[in-house]
Design a protein around this motif. Structure first.
Motif, PDB file in Angstrom:
ATOM      1  N   GLU A 436       9.009   7.203   7.149  1.00  0.00           N
ATOM      2  CA  GLU A 436       9.210   8.366   6.302  1.00  0.00           C
ATOM      3  C   GLU A 436       8.504   8.094   4.975  1.00  0.00           C
ATOM      4  O   GLU A 436       8.591   6.989   4.445  1.00  0.00           O
ATOM      5  N   LEU A 437       7.809   9.092   4.456  1.00  0.00           N
ATOM      6  CA  LEU A 437       7.084   8.940   3.204  1.00  0.00           C
ATOM      7  C   LEU A 437       7.611   9.919   2.171  1.00  0.00           C
ATOM      8  O   LEU A 437       7.870  11.088   2.499  1.00  0.00           O
ATOM      9  N   LEU A 438       7.769   9.426   0.937  1.00  0.00           N
ATOM     10  CA  LEU A 438       8.310  10.259  -0.123  1.00  0.00           C
ATOM     11  C   LEU A 438       7.672   9.878  -1.458  1.00  0.00           C
ATOM     12  O   LEU A 438       7.535   8.693  -1.770  1.00  0.00           O
ATOM     13  N   PHE A 439       7.278  10.878  -2.226  1.00  0.00           N
ATOM     14  CA  PHE A 439       6.847  10.669  -3.600  1.00  0.00           C
ATOM     15  C   PHE A 439       8.052  10.980  -4.504  1.00  0.00           C
ATOM     16  O   PHE A 439       8.368  12.161  -4.715  1.00  0.00           O
ATOM     17  N   PRO A 440       8.748   9.963  -5.034  1.00  0.00           N
ATOM     18  CA  PRO A 440      10.003  10.205  -5.768  1.00  0.00           C
ATOM     19  C   PRO A 440       9.871  11.169  -6.942  1.00  0.00           C
ATOM     20  O   PRO A 440      10.820  11.900  -7.247  1.00  0.00           O
ATOM     21  N   GLU A 441       8.709  11.214  -7.610  1.00  0.00           N
ATOM     22  CA  GLU A 441       8.566  12.124  -8.749  1.00  0.00           C
ATOM     23  C   GLU A 441       8.394  13.579  -8.303  1.00  0.00           C
ATOM     24  O   GLU A 441       8.546  14.490  -9.103  1.00  0.00           O
ATOM     25  N   ASN A 442       8.038  13.775  -7.029  1.00  0.00           N
ATOM     26  CA  ASN A 442       7.904  15.134  -6.502  1.00  0.00           C
ATOM     27  C   ASN A 442       8.378  15.135  -5.049  1.00  0.00           C
ATOM     28  O   ASN A 442       7.580  15.224  -4.119  1.00  0.00           O
ATOM     29  N   PRO A 443       9.701  15.025  -4.850  1.00  0.00           N
ATOM     30  CA  PRO A 443      10.224  14.899  -3.475  1.00  0.00           C
ATOM     31  C   PRO A 443      10.000  16.130  -2.610  1.00  0.00           C
ATOM     32  O   PRO A 443      10.126  16.041  -1.384  1.00  0.00           O
ATOM     33  N   GLN A 444       9.647  17.277  -3.206  1.00  0.00           N
ATOM     34  CA  GLN A 444       9.429  18.492  -2.424  1.00  0.00           C
ATOM     35  C   GLN A 444       7.981  18.632  -1.953  1.00  0.00           C
ATOM     36  O   GLN A 444       7.639  19.616  -1.286  1.00  0.00           O
ATOM     37  N   LEU A 445       7.139  17.679  -2.288  1.00  0.00           N
ATOM     38  CA  LEU A 445       5.717  17.761  -1.954  1.00  0.00           C
ATOM     39  C   LEU A 445       5.518  17.753  -0.433  1.00  0.00           C
ATOM     40  O   LEU A 445       6.099  16.941   0.279  1.00  0.00           O
ATOM     41  N   THR A 446       4.680  18.653   0.069  1.00  0.00           N
ATOM     42  CA  THR A 446       4.372  18.689   1.504  1.00  0.00           C
ATOM     43  C   THR A 446       2.995  18.094   1.753  1.00  0.00           C
ATOM     44  O   THR A 446       2.056  18.273   0.964  1.00  0.00           O
ATOM     45  N   PHE A 447       2.871  17.377   2.856  1.00  0.00           N
ATOM     46  CA  PHE A 447       1.608  16.751   3.237  1.00  0.00           C
ATOM     47  C   PHE A 447       1.693  16.378   4.711  1.00  0.00           C
ATOM     48  O   PHE A 447       2.763  16.485   5.330  1.00  0.00           O
ATOM     49  N   GLN A 448       0.576  15.951   5.278  1.00  0.00           N
ATOM     50  CA  GLN A 448       0.534  15.562   6.690  1.00  0.00           C
ATOM     51  C   GLN A 448       0.191  14.076   6.787  1.00  0.00           C
ATOM     52  O   GLN A 448      -0.615  13.558   6.008  1.00  0.00           O
ATOM     53  N   VAL A 449       0.798  13.392   7.759  1.00  0.00           N
ATOM     54  CA  VAL A 449       0.552  11.964   7.985  1.00  0.00           C
ATOM     55  C   VAL A 449       0.089  11.756   9.417  1.00  0.00           C
ATOM     56  O   VAL A 449       0.697  12.279  10.365  1.00  0.00           O
ATOM     57  N   GLU A 450      -0.983  10.981   9.567  1.00  0.00           N
ATOM     58  CA  GLU A 450      -1.523  10.672  10.895  1.00  0.00           C
ATOM     59  C   GLU A 450      -1.750   9.165  10.996  1.00  0.00           C
ATOM     60  O   GLU A 450      -2.191   8.526  10.039  1.00  0.00           O
ATOM     61  N   ALA A 451      -1.424   8.594  12.131  1.00  0.00           N
ATOM     62  CA  ALA A 451      -1.693   7.178  12.390  1.00  0.00           C
ATOM     63  C   ALA A 451      -3.055   7.057  13.060  1.00  0.00           C
ATOM     64  O   ALA A 451      -3.259   7.586  14.160  1.00  0.00           O
ATOM     65  N   ILE A 452      -4.001   6.386  12.415  1.00  0.00           N
ATOM     66  CA  ILE A 452      -5.358   6.228  12.936  1.00  0.00           C
ATOM     67  C   ILE A 452      -5.480   4.837  13.550  1.00  0.00           C
ATOM     68  O   ILE A 452      -5.307   3.827  12.863  1.00  0.00           O
ATOM     69  N   LYS A 453      -5.774   4.795  14.830  1.00  0.00           N
ATOM     70  CA  LYS A 453      -5.845   3.530  15.555  1.00  0.00           C
ATOM     71  C   LYS A 453      -6.849   2.576  14.904  1.00  0.00           C
ATOM     72  O   LYS A 453      -7.974   2.955  14.599  1.00  0.00           O
ATOM     73  N   GLY A 454      -6.403   1.356  14.699  1.00  0.00           N
ATOM     74  CA  GLY A 454      -7.276   0.321  14.151  1.00  0.00           C
ATOM     75  C   GLY A 454      -7.412   0.336  12.641  1.00  0.00           C
ATOM     76  O   GLY A 454      -7.983  -0.584  12.056  1.00  0.00           O
ATOM     77  N   ILE A 455      -6.914   1.388  11.971  1.00  0.00           N
ATOM     78  CA  ILE A 455      -7.049   1.473  10.512  1.00  0.00           C
ATOM     79  C   ILE A 455      -5.681   1.495   9.834  1.00  0.00           C
ATOM     80  O   ILE A 455      -5.383   0.660   8.981  1.00  0.00           O
ATOM     81  N   GLY A 456      -4.838   2.455  10.190  1.00  0.00           N
ATOM     82  CA  GLY A 456      -3.547   2.586   9.532  1.00  0.00           C
ATOM     83  C   GLY A 456      -3.172   4.033   9.374  1.00  0.00           C
ATOM     84  O   GLY A 456      -3.535   4.887  10.194  1.00  0.00           O
ATOM     85  N   LEU A 457      -2.475   4.347   8.308  1.00  0.00           N
ATOM     86  CA  LEU A 457      -1.990   5.704   8.084  1.00  0.00           C
ATOM     87  C   LEU A 457      -2.968   6.492   7.221  1.00  0.00           C
ATOM     88  O   LEU A 457      -3.590   5.958   6.297  1.00  0.00           O
ATOM     89  N   HIS A 458      -3.083   7.783   7.536  1.00  0.00           N
ATOM     90  CA  HIS A 458      -3.957   8.678   6.786  1.00  0.00           C
ATOM     91  C   HIS A 458      -3.132   9.885   6.345  1.00  0.00           C
ATOM     92  O   HIS A 458      -2.582  10.609   7.174  1.00  0.00           O
ATOM     93  N   ILE A 459      -3.031  10.090   5.033  1.00  0.00           N
ATOM     94  CA  ILE A 459      -2.260  11.206   4.480  1.00  0.00           C
ATOM     95  C   ILE A 459      -3.231  12.273   4.002  1.00  0.00           C
ATOM     96  O   ILE A 459      -4.176  11.986   3.267  1.00  0.00           O
ATOM     97  N   THR A 460      -3.006  13.504   4.401  1.00  0.00           N
ATOM     98  CA  THR A 460      -3.841  14.627   3.956  1.00  0.00           C
ATOM     99  C   THR A 460      -2.948  15.737   3.415  1.00  0.00           C
ATOM    100  O   THR A 460      -1.719  15.693   3.556  1.00  0.00           O
ATOM    101  N   GLY A 461      -3.585  16.730   2.796  1.00  0.00           N
ATOM    102  CA  GLY A 461      -2.844  17.847   2.236  1.00  0.00           C
ATOM    103  C   GLY A 461      -2.211  17.544   0.894  1.00  0.00           C
ATOM    104  O   GLY A 461      -1.291  18.236   0.450  1.00  0.00           O
ATOM    105  N   LEU A 462      -2.699  16.503   0.207  1.00  0.00           N
ATOM    106  CA  LEU A 462      -2.172  16.131  -1.103  1.00  0.00           C
ATOM    107  C   LEU A 462      -2.831  16.959  -2.202  1.00  0.00           C
ATOM    108  O   LEU A 462      -3.964  17.438  -2.043  1.00  0.00           O
ATOM    109  N   PRO A 463      -2.162  17.120  -3.333  1.00  0.00           N
ATOM    110  CA  PRO A 463      -2.797  17.850  -4.441  1.00  0.00           C
ATOM    111  C   PRO A 463      -3.987  17.056  -4.992  1.00  0.00           C
ATOM    112  O   PRO A 463      -4.004  15.830  -4.935  1.00  0.00           O
ATOM    113  N   GLN A 464      -4.965  17.765  -5.515  1.00  0.00           N
ATOM    114  CA  GLN A 464      -6.136  17.096  -6.074  1.00  0.00           C
ATOM    115  C   GLN A 464      -5.832  16.489  -7.435  1.00  0.00           C
ATOM    116  O   GLN A 464      -6.454  15.512  -7.832  1.00  0.00           O
ATOM    117  N   THR A 465      -4.878  17.050  -8.155  1.00  0.00           N
ATOM    118  CA  THR A 465      -4.485  16.470  -9.440  1.00  0.00           C
ATOM    119  C   THR A 465      -3.330  15.502  -9.219  1.00  0.00           C
ATOM    120  O   THR A 465      -2.470  15.720  -8.352  1.00  0.00           O
TER     121      THR A 465
END
Length: 613
Positions: A436-465
């Protein structure tokens, strides 16, 4: 205590007689027995390991001088001395200190003892406010306070029975009932914080017999017998006084003690007083006496292994108050040092240097409060954490580790938000349904998490700022056991080696407001763990800035080596990507050690890049 006791009168006569000592060392000192074992004891370190952040206070007669002395030295030569700082007077008549700090001014300026004594009349502490100090520590998020009861100038902040060189003969003594320690200890404990005592036990420039070079003796040293007499006359009785009066939670020794018998006596006084007092490793320079925790100063080496460690650090470049030192560290750097110490399983002890009147420089207060605001929101990633299972850092900062209610948390502290809307977590190999992933300063933030074989976790859908102005903390919660295989991998044919992801030796991170970089001096090593999944030839480049040219050497663990030439960019703000050459690598795990050899000064490094052809 008013007046001069018979004992104090006797000691003042001894002090005068000992000044004429010729400093010759003729006696044979006590020697450490061969084959000795490390002296250790069982002490409960749990509160100390949970605290993770403390306040250091350097306060004494040196605070009156504020880094400046105008007068005659011990040789009778008139001097104008200034402790090192960024706004020193550059005139030829001014001697600039070597950099030990304003609290070393007696030593560095070779001030005669009687001249230094006169400054006691200006030590007022009229605005010394123990409750305000404690409130500042609380707002900063600190959990314990340590104050210099006696530094190397021998001056005691309490009314000692064994010397007149103490608070009782100053305006501060009259104002504070001859004791600056007791009210601070009381305020600290009333706030629920732990209280500690700093004490210089062998180095002493004012009392006869102190170990080490003595300015009054033209930097000669007292004999070993005189060292013994000093310990018997001053150190052991003073330690007993401090223990009996203030019952500290920490005894923070500081000095150059090369003799086992002195360490034995000091250690015995503490452990016979209380079984719960924690001691640092500076009780002795001998390997037999390691204390309960190590105390690296100003920086930490991530290659070293510590059982318990506390980084002690100044907020500018001086421990004591220095009017010439405006080299204040940025809040982001202070926070990075704290989290890096926590990542290594240690604490940060951060110093303030009050003025003679007891006021705390405004810059110190501002930095402490700014860091404290961040800690208030992200405290889970600091308090109660233990050494991170990741030896190296993730790309944008250090990780801390904690286990709560049988759930394991890896806290990733992100100091660079690149604006791409994505975040890679290389080496965290668990499938997404185990985390489970959580940004404590913004617990309502939505994003997507994918496990990439051989590399690790990849998070997308994050704010640019960026989410947080200073640092963004990501709480990675493992539902089951963590599956960690750290190392930087190739992503889209490129291996990115960021400054914040490096394992470093005694170098600083800078430029937090833009893209963080390493301030890199010649000879100091930067390490990464690199995982090559496909054989190939890699073009290596570096994003750097510097005034002079030099070479950069990339040393891979299998003895393969690449040395490239870096060119001057004519300034530390002018960053360029520069080609370092190419190297062929077979699949495998590599520890990559990178060193620089510069013509002069230093480089700034933001990133290295390895692009497969």
């Amino acid at each position: 205590m008013q007046g001069i006791s018979y004992l104090k009168f006797f000691l003042s006569i001894s002090f005068t007689l000992c000044i004429i000592c010729n400093g010759c060392k003729t006696e044979e000192p006590y020697k450490q027995p061969e084959g000795g074992k490390v002296i250790s004891r069982e002490v409960d370190m749990s509160w100390w390991n949970d605290a993770r952040y403390g306040m250091f206070i350097h306060y004494g007669i040196y605070s009156v001088l504020g880094g400046e002395y105008i007068g005659k030295n011990v040789e009778g030569t008139s001097i104008h001395f200034q402790s090192v700082g960024r706004n020193n007077d550059k005139s030829d008549s001014v001697k600039i200190g070597a950099g030990a700090g304003a609290e070393w001014i007696l030593y560095e300026a070779s001030i005669p003892r009687e001249s230094y004594r006169r400054y006691a009349s200006s030590f007022t502490a009229e605005k010394y406010d123990p409750q305000a100090i404690v409130d500042l520590a609380l707002s900063a998020g600190m959990k314990y306070i340590i104050i210099t009861t006696k530094h190397h100038d021998g001056f005691c902040l309490w009314d000692s029975d064994v010397t007149d060189w103490d608070i009782s003969h100053t305006p501060a003594g009259i104002r504070w009932n001859h004791d600056l320690i007791a009210p601070l200890a009381e305020a600290t404990r009333n706030a629920g914080l732990k209280f500690g005592i700093y004490f210089s036990h062998t180095r002493d420039w004012m009392h006869p017999g102190g170990i080490g070079p003595i300015p009054e003796l033209q930097m000669k040293e007292y004999s070993y017998i005189e060292n013994q007499s000093y310990m018997e006359t001053y150190t052991y009785p003073m330690v007993a006084e401090l223990l009996n009066r203030y019952h500290p939670d920490i005894f923070w020794w500081d000095s150059n003690n090369p003799y086992e018998e002195f360490a034995i006596r000091c250690n015995s006084l503490v452990i016979n007083s209380s079984s719960t007092i924690i001691q640092n490793n500076r009780i002795s320079t001998l390997p037999l006496y390691q204390g309960d925790f190590a105390t690296p100063e100003q920086s930490m080496n991530e290659n070293e292994e510590y059982e318990n460690v506390e980084l002690c650090m100044t907020m500018n470049s001086s421990w004591g108050y220095n009017q010439f030192d405006n080299d204040w560290k940025k809040p982001e750097y202070i926070l990075w040092c704290l989290l890096r110490a926590n990542k290594l399983g240690g604490n940060l002890l951060l110093n303030i240097g009050p003025r003679a009147d007891g006021t705390i420089p405004e810059e110190s207060q501002s930095v402490l409060k700014t860091v404290g605001q961040w800690i208030n929101t992200n405290s889970d990633g600091i308090y109660g954490t233990r050494k991170s299972p990741l030896q190296f850092n993730l790309p944008y900062g250090p990780t801390t580790w904690c286990k709560k209610n049988n759930i394991q948390h890896l806290y990733y502290h992100i100091f660079y938000w690149d604006g791409s809307g994505e975040l890679w977590l290389p080496g965290i190999m668990n499938p997404t349904n185990e985390i489970e992933l959580l940004f404590p300063e913004n617990p309502q933030l939505t994003f997507q998490v994918e496990a990439i074989k051989g590399i690790g976790l990849h998070i997308t859908g994050l704010p640019q700022t960026k989410i947080s102005e200073m640092c963004t903390m990501l709480d990675i919660k493992f539902k089951n056991e963590p599956n960690l295989n750290e190392g930087t991998r190739e992503i889209n044919n490129i291996i990115h080696l960021y400054a914040l992801g490096a394992q470093i030796e005694n170098v600083a991170i800078d430029d937090f407001k833009t893209k963080p970089c390493i301030n890199w001096y010649s000879g100091r090593c930067i390490n990464y763990k690199v995982i090559i999944t496909r054989a190939g030839t890699y073009d290596v480049s570096a994003q750097l800035a510097g005034y002079y040219p030099g070479t950069i050497t990339f040393n891979f663990e299998n003895k393969q080596k690449l040395t490239g030439n870096n060119k001057a960019t004519f300034g530390h703000d002018n960053f360029e990507w520069q080609n370092m050459g190419s190297i062929h690598l077979e699949p495998g795990e590599y520890k990559l050690s990178i060193t620089a050899n510069q013509v002069d000064l230093w480089l700034k490094i933001r990133e290295f890049k390895m692009k497969r052809q």
